[in-house]
Motif scaffolding. Structure first.
Motif, PDB file in Angstrom:
ATOM      1  N   HIS A  39      -6.298  -5.821   0.806  1.00  0.00           N
ATOM      2  CA  HIS A  39      -6.558  -4.860  -0.269  1.00  0.00           C
ATOM      3  C   HIS A  39      -6.352  -5.376  -1.693  1.00  0.00           C
ATOM      4  CE1 HIS A  39      -6.803  -1.867   2.921  1.00  0.00           C
ATOM      5  NE2 HIS A  39      -5.653  -2.314   3.380  1.00  0.00           N
ATOM      6  N   TYR A  40      -5.711  -6.550  -1.835  1.00  0.00           N
ATOM      7  CA  TYR A  40      -5.409  -7.042  -3.186  1.00  0.00           C
ATOM      8  C   TYR A  40      -5.844  -8.502  -3.317  1.00  0.00           C
ATOM      9  CZ  TYR A  40      -2.692  -2.758  -3.096  1.00  0.00           C
ATOM     10  OH  TYR A  40      -2.315  -1.450  -2.971  1.00  0.00           O
ATOM     11  N   ASP A  97      -1.201  -6.357   3.737  1.00  0.00           N
ATOM     12  CA  ASP A  97      -1.689  -5.515   2.631  1.00  0.00           C
ATOM     13  C   ASP A  97      -2.370  -6.366   1.562  1.00  0.00           C
ATOM     14  OD1 ASP A  97      -0.635  -3.307   3.874  1.00  0.00           O
ATOM     15  OD2 ASP A  97       1.003  -3.004   2.452  1.00  0.00           O
ATOM     16  N   ARG A 132       0.815  -1.223   0.000  1.00  0.00           N
ATOM     17  CA  ARG A 132       0.000   0.000   0.000  1.00  0.00           C
ATOM     18  C   ARG A 132       0.844   1.267   0.000  1.00  0.00           C
ATOM     19  NH1 ARG A 132      -4.927   1.033   3.537  1.00  0.00           N
ATOM     20  NH2 ARG A 132      -5.651   2.063   1.673  1.00  0.00           N
ATOM     21  N   SER A 133       1.995   1.213   0.688  1.00  0.00           N
ATOM     22  CA  SER A 133       2.807   2.430   0.807  1.00  0.00           C
ATOM     23  C   SER A 133       3.626   2.722  -0.447  1.00  0.00           C
ATOM     24  CB  SER A 133       3.745   2.338   2.016  1.00  0.00           C
ATOM     25  OG  SER A 133       4.637   1.264   1.857  1.00  0.00           O
TER      26      SER A 133
END
Length: 204
Positions: free
Chosen positions: A102-103, A98, A19-20
């Motif tokens: 989110h994926y 992450d 994400r970052s």
């Protein structure tokens, strides 16, 4: 160019989490424009999915080589641990969190690999160890193989192993050694101790 993008994205994702890391970060590191990246990939999830497929392909080849070249199942596990240890400090604990949150497409690839290739190779190792008298004959290979597979994901759980208290290297080392020691026969322990002593000698 596509392979360069994938290689840099992998390095950044593994180091900082997914994400970052932005498309701009990847472009900046490569000294190219974001437009160039979008010529090859539609979005970050596509990059991530291809990174994972490439990474798992390389890992599978490496593990297959270890399985063929290792003198015995104990040696095989110790070599795999050495491979994990070598790369553990380059892996962010946020990586799997992450991915899971989110994926979904990328996480599905991870699960498929974990429950396919990884589970099969661990199961084969346990069965070979029992046949060779290095692992206890009263083990249930199916249960233990599943336990080890789940430990891979467990190591990334920040609620259980806070990253400000434990490094990924420490977690993987303890989990793997605990796992293998529980399976060994006396003959297996003799071989295991030789590898541990050799490793400690090389480190110190």
């Amino acid at each position: 160019m596509k392979q360069r993008i994938l290689a840099e994205a992998e390095r950044l994702f593994w180091r900082y989490g997914i994400r970052s890391v932005t498309m701009e970060d990847i472009a900046k590191q490569l000294g190219i424009s974001k437009k160039t990246i979008y010529q090859h990939f539609t979005d970050k999830e596509q990059i991530l999915s291809e990174v994972i497929q490439d990474k798992f392909g390389r890992d599978h080849k490496a593990m297959a080589c270890v399985a063929v070249e290792a003198e015995n199942p104990v040696a095989e596990i110790m070599h795999v641990l050495a491979m994990i240890q070598k790369n553990a400090d380059q892996v962010s604990p946020n990586l799997l969190i992450d991915m899971k949150r989110h994926y979904p497409q990328a996480f599905a690839l991870f699960k498929q690999y974990k429950e396919g290739e990884v589970l099969r190779s661990i199961l084969e190792n346990i069965q070979k160890g029992i046949e060779q008298g290095l692992y206890r004959s009263d083990l249930n290979p199916g249960i233990l193989a599943r336990l080890r597979v789940e430990q891979i994901e467990l190591a990334f759980n920040n609620d259980i192993f806070p990253s400000n208290q434990y490094t990924m290297q420490q977690i993987q080392y303890e989990l793997m050694h605990h796992f293998i020691r529980g399976m060994l026969t006396e003959q297996g322990f003799t071989i295991y101790n030789q590898y541990v002593n050799q490793y400690n000698h090389e480190v110190h």
